[in-house]
Scaffold this motif. Structure first.
Motif, PDB file in Angstrom:
ATOM      1  N   ALA A  74       0.804  -1.220   0.000  1.00 34.75           N
ATOM      2  CA  ALA A  74       0.000   0.000   0.000  1.00 34.75           C
ATOM      3  C   ALA A  74       0.837   1.271   0.000  1.00 34.75           C
ATOM      4  N   HIS A  75       2.155   1.135   0.203  1.00 40.08           N
ATOM      5  CA  HIS A  75       2.985   2.348   0.209  1.00 40.08           C
ATOM      6  C   HIS A  75       3.310   2.748  -1.218  1.00 40.08           C
ATOM      7  N   VAL A  76       2.964   3.988  -1.575  1.00 38.69           N
ATOM      8  CA  VAL A  76       3.124   4.389  -2.981  1.00 38.69           C
ATOM      9  C   VAL A  76       4.588   4.467  -3.379  1.00 38.69           C
ATOM     10  N   ARG A  77       4.779   4.288  -4.663  1.00 37.51           N
ATOM     11  CA  ARG A  77       6.089   4.462  -5.264  1.00 37.51           C
ATOM     12  C   ARG A  77       5.906   5.398  -6.441  1.00 37.51           C
ATOM     13  N   MET A  78       7.009   6.013  -6.859  1.00 42.86           N
ATOM     14  CA  MET A  78       6.928   6.800  -8.076  1.00 42.86           C
ATOM     15  C   MET A  78       7.151   5.816  -9.224  1.00 42.86           C
ATOM     16  N   ASP A  79       6.168   5.684 -10.105  1.00 43.28           N
ATOM     17  CA  ASP A  79       6.280   4.585 -11.065  1.00 43.28           C
ATOM     18  C   ASP A  79       6.598   5.047 -12.481  1.00 43.28           C
ATOM     19  N   LEU A  80       7.289   6.178 -12.574  1.00 44.68           N
ATOM     20  CA  LEU A  80       7.679   6.659 -13.894  1.00 44.68           C
ATOM     21  C   LEU A  80       8.469   5.594 -14.656  1.00 44.68           C
ATOM     22  N   LEU A  81       9.510   5.054 -14.019  1.00 47.64           N
ATOM     23  CA  LEU A  81      10.290   3.985 -14.638  1.00 47.64           C
ATOM     24  C   LEU A  81       9.789   2.632 -14.146  1.00 47.64           C
ATOM     25  N   TYR A  82       9.565   2.559 -12.836  1.00 44.67           N
ATOM     26  CA  TYR A  82       9.165   1.322 -12.179  1.00 44.67           C
ATOM     27  C   TYR A  82       7.986   0.645 -12.879  1.00 44.67           C
ATOM     28  N   TRP A  85       8.834  -1.617 -15.905  1.00 41.42           N
ATOM     29  CA  TRP A  85       9.679  -2.798 -15.794  1.00 41.42           C
ATOM     30  C   TRP A  85       8.865  -4.075 -15.656  1.00 41.42           C
ATOM     31  N   VAL A  93      15.548  -4.627  -8.559  1.00 42.79           N
ATOM     32  CA  VAL A  93      15.818  -3.253  -8.107  1.00 42.79           C
ATOM     33  C   VAL A  93      15.374  -3.079  -6.657  1.00 42.79           C
ATOM     34  N   ASP A  94      14.228  -3.637  -6.334  1.00 43.69           N
ATOM     35  CA  ASP A  94      13.729  -3.533  -4.955  1.00 43.69           C
ATOM     36  C   ASP A  94      14.685  -4.165  -3.970  1.00 43.69           C
ATOM     37  N   THR A  97      17.539  -1.652  -3.596  1.00 47.82           N
ATOM     38  CA  THR A  97      17.262  -0.388  -2.894  1.00 47.82           C
ATOM     39  C   THR A  97      16.693  -0.630  -1.498  1.00 47.82           C
TER      40      THR A  97
ATOM     41  N   LEU B  18      13.801   8.330  -5.567  1.00 49.57           N
ATOM     42  CA  LEU B  18      12.388   8.163  -5.926  1.00 49.57           C
ATOM     43  C   LEU B  18      12.276   7.510  -7.299  1.00 49.57           C
ATOM     44  N   GLY B  21      12.001   3.791  -7.854  1.00 53.06           N
ATOM     45  CA  GLY B  21      10.738   3.123  -7.564  1.00 53.06           C
ATOM     46  C   GLY B  21      10.686   2.563  -6.157  1.00 53.06           C
ATOM     47  N   GLN B  22      11.664   2.899  -5.318  1.00 56.10           N
ATOM     48  CA  GLN B  22      11.554   2.514  -3.907  1.00 56.10           C
ATOM     49  C   GLN B  22      10.374   3.292  -3.306  1.00 56.10           C
ATOM     50  N   ARG B  23       9.785   2.726  -2.266  1.00 54.52           N
ATOM     51  CA  ARG B  23       8.618   3.377  -1.650  1.00 54.52           C
ATOM     52  C   ARG B  23       8.961   4.812  -1.272  1.00 54.52           C
ATOM     53  N   VAL B  24       7.997   5.705  -1.480  1.00 55.85           N
ATOM     54  CA  VAL B  24       8.254   7.128  -1.301  1.00 55.85           C
ATOM     55  C   VAL B  24       8.747   7.435   0.111  1.00 55.85           C
ATOM     56  N   MET B 287      -0.008   4.890   4.501  1.00 51.52           N
ATOM     57  CA  MET B 287       0.795   5.453   3.423  1.00 51.52           C
ATOM     58  C   MET B 287       1.070   6.932   3.680  1.00 51.52           C
ATOM     59  N   PRO B 384       4.233  12.388 -13.749  1.00 60.27           N
ATOM     60  CA  PRO B 384       4.133  10.956 -13.427  1.00 60.27           C
ATOM     61  C   PRO B 384       3.639  10.646 -12.022  1.00 60.27           C
ATOM     62  N   PHE B 385       3.653  11.612 -11.098  1.00 61.50           N
ATOM     63  CA  PHE B 385       3.232  11.265  -9.744  1.00 61.50           C
ATOM     64  C   PHE B 385       1.976  12.021  -9.359  1.00 61.50           C
TER      65      PHE B 385
END
Lengths: 168, 440
Positions: A74-82, A85, A93-94, A97, B18, B21-24, B287, B384-385
């Motif tokens: 449920a924790h958001v990520r920035m998914d521009l590249l993610y 994939w 990658v996870d 990181t 960021l 794609g690691q959690r924010v 979140m 994108p966000f």
């Protein structure tokens, strides 16, 4: 993956889930405390403890629920590249990181433990009319952070497995 | 390293993290905690945890989980279906009428909830399928739902304004009231945009055929009953708060409880619904709270570097900007940052840097809160966000592609920027109501 890892993932996931289930329903405790406060204000004097108690429940709510929401993504990520994939690349990658996540959670845990120790040693009380002891809530918060760390390790194992094309 | 360079390094490493794609929360928290450890020496290791204690003292944030809960409960309660039917019949005869009705629905939902989640969930599950079935242009209606649901954070109650109020130390009641007319203005601009487009090109939003509209006036009037429950909820929550009877956090608890009662009365409250609601509430709240906690740690370090003074020096001395140029510069930087950064984190990190400057330039902080909220609304939708973007992707019907979602927002972003410019030029739109009500 070795059996110990499987067992670890299985049990930690179960604990996160159970604690998360408990945390979910704490929302009704928050609601109840605040409703009681507003009702008693209407008829008599409001209780001195209501606001602080609600704050404590809130802290327990999101720290104990953290592991469960990590587990369920449920924790958001920035998914521009993610977002582009494949699941396998994401897992790789996870896994890499995850070090940043561990570092942050580790420092949180360190701070939590030292703050709890302080609270226990000096019988720290809150600066308010009610003046509750701070140790109990700090212990709960630290447990939540610890569980989050355990869950993050479990996620790392899952990612490592996924990176090798296995499932746990 | 100079302080400016450290601040810049912190910011760019956060952006880089960021991107992986690691959690924010982990990306922001890592940079904040690591910088605290490196720069602070004694006590630097405790900075991450002390942010959680600070967060606990921000008791108005108790409204966050309660509003999230309320939003999900409202979308399950079936109130929205009734409301939609009401708007549907009353607005049907006009070209694009259902899209206009959807905007109306969004305004009503916004007046009951402080986040955009509720509006989006209701829009995507109830309004969108119906609009698509009737041959409305999919891009236009996707934009209507996305943009309309962001009104949730501008029209009171609003969680974003609560968070802003804590950072800017401004009274929440004033901020909420300041959001009323800007919210209505923006809704009005959306209506104008949709109505004009559909008037020029009726095929984008065909009017309802006469057969479907045949309904006696009695029946039509009976549909208006759908508005009663929302009015009651609005009164119990926002009304009692503004009258000074309940405190802010109490009013959010009353709102959450009344949404539950509404679902109970309408016989929608099963155990499954309740469980799904508390589960989603926990996830969304966690979140947000973890992000705010990480951002507080980051912000504390950032602040300790004297970033406030640096920015003031940069804007006023180095670039010789006039107050208005500074203000515009700030809004532009928010808009750009908001595309890439979670806007809650942006508020916690960037607002403390800008606010002292805004105040010292003689601008009103209540008015600035409204401007900030509008940039947040835009940030919710811009790739994108953006939260609305994520939710929309998860909830939209299949025929709406990602490209449709991205392109649908373009005209609405322009409309929102227009609204922001109007409010910048005429601060009274925001300030008249709170000044009148509180007699300042």
């Amino acid at each position: 993956m070795p059996k110990a890892v499987r067992l670890y993932v299985k049990y930690v996931d179960a604990v996160s889930w159970a604690v998360g289930l408990f945390a979910m329903y704490l929302i009704f405790a928050m609601m109840g405390i605040l409703l009681y406060a507003s009702l008693s204000k209407a008829f008599t004097i409001p209780p001195v403890w209501s606001l602080e108690m609600a704050q404590f429940v809130m802290a327990a709510y999101y720290l104990l629920g953290g592991a469960n929401s990590l587990q369920e993504g449920a924790h958001v990520r920035m998914d521009l590249l993610y977002g582009e994939w494949t699941p396998r690349t994401r897992a790789k990658v996870d896994a890499l990181t995850a070090i940043f996540l561990f570092f942050y959670l580790g420092l949180l845990l360190y701070g939590g433990i030292s703050s709890t120790q302080y609270a226990l040693q000096y019988n720290e009380q809150s600066y308010s009319a009610w003046a509750p002891y701070m140790a109990p809530i700090k212990i709960v918060m630290t447990i939540g952070i610890f569980l989050m760390l355990l869950q993050a390790i479990s996620m790392l194992f899952k990612d490592l497995a996924a990176a090798r094309g296995e499932t746990l | 390293m100079s302080h400016e360079l450290i601040a810049l390094t912190m910011f760019s490493s956060m952006m880089l993290l960021l991107l992986t794609g690691q959690r924010v929360f982990a990306a922001i928290g890592f940079v904040g905690a690591a910088a605290g450890l490196l720069l602070w020496g004694d006590g630097g290791a405790e900075m991450a945890f002390s942010a959680s204690m600070k967060l606990m003292k921000w008791y108005p944030l108790l409204t966050l989980p309660l509003f999230v809960y309320m939003g999900y409960m409202l979308s399950e309660s079936g109130i929205a279906e009734d409301l939609y039917k009401m708007f549907h019949v009353w607005m049907g005869p006009v070209n694009g009428g259902l899209a206009l009705g959807t905007i109306g629905l969004m305004v009503v939902i916004s007046a009951m909830n402080g986040l955009s989640v509720a509006g989006l969930a209701i829009g995507a599950s109830i309004a969108l399928p119906e609009l698509l079935r009737r041959g409305y242009d999919k891009r236009m209606v996707t934009g209507v739902v996305q943009a309309g649901s962001t009104l949730g954070i501008l029209v009171p109650p609003s969680v974003v304004l609560v968070l802003y109020g804590m950072i800017a130390r401004q009274p929440i009641g004033h901020l909420w009231l300041a959001g009323v007319f800007p919210g209505l203005l923006m809704a009005g601009l959306f209506v104008a945009y949709v109505a004009i487009r559909c008037w020029l090109r009726p095929e984008l939003g065909p009017a309802l055929p006469a057969v479907e509209r045949q309904m006696s006036w009695g029946e039509k009037l009976r549909l208006l009953k759908a508005g009663i429950i929302p009015l009651v909820i609005f009164f119990l929550m926002t009304g009692l708060f503004l009258m000074g009877i309940t405190s802010l956090v109490e009013s959010s608890a009353i709102g959450a409880a009344s949404a539950t009662v509404a679902a109970l009365i309408r016989r929608r409250l099963t155990f499954e619904v309740l469980h799904a609601t508390v589960r989603k509430t926990l996830h969304v709240s966690c979140m947000f709270m973890w992000i705010i906690m990480a951002a507080l740690c980051f912000g504390a370090v950032f602040d300790g570097l004297g970033a406030v003074k640096s920015i003031e020096w940069l804007f006023l001395k180095q670039w010789n900007m006039t107050p208005w140029e500074v203000l515009i510069m700030m809004q532009v930087s928010y808009l750009i940052l908001g595309m890439f950064l979670d806007d809650t984190a942006m508020l916690v990190i960037v607002a403390p840097l800008y606010l002292p400057l805004v105040a010292s330039l003689g601008f009103d902080l209540i008015w600035y809160g409204v401007l900030y909220t509008i940039t947040c609304q835009i940030a919710y939708m811009t790739p994108p966000f953006g939260y609305n973007l994520f939710l929309m992707r998860a909830m939209a019907p299949k025929e709406i592609t990602l490209m449709d979602i991205y392109r649908s927002i373009v005209p609405f972003v322009f409309v929102m920027i227009l609204a922001m410019i109007i409010i910048m030029l005429f601060p009274q739109i925001a300030l008249w109501l709170p000044n009148y009500y509180y007699g300042r």
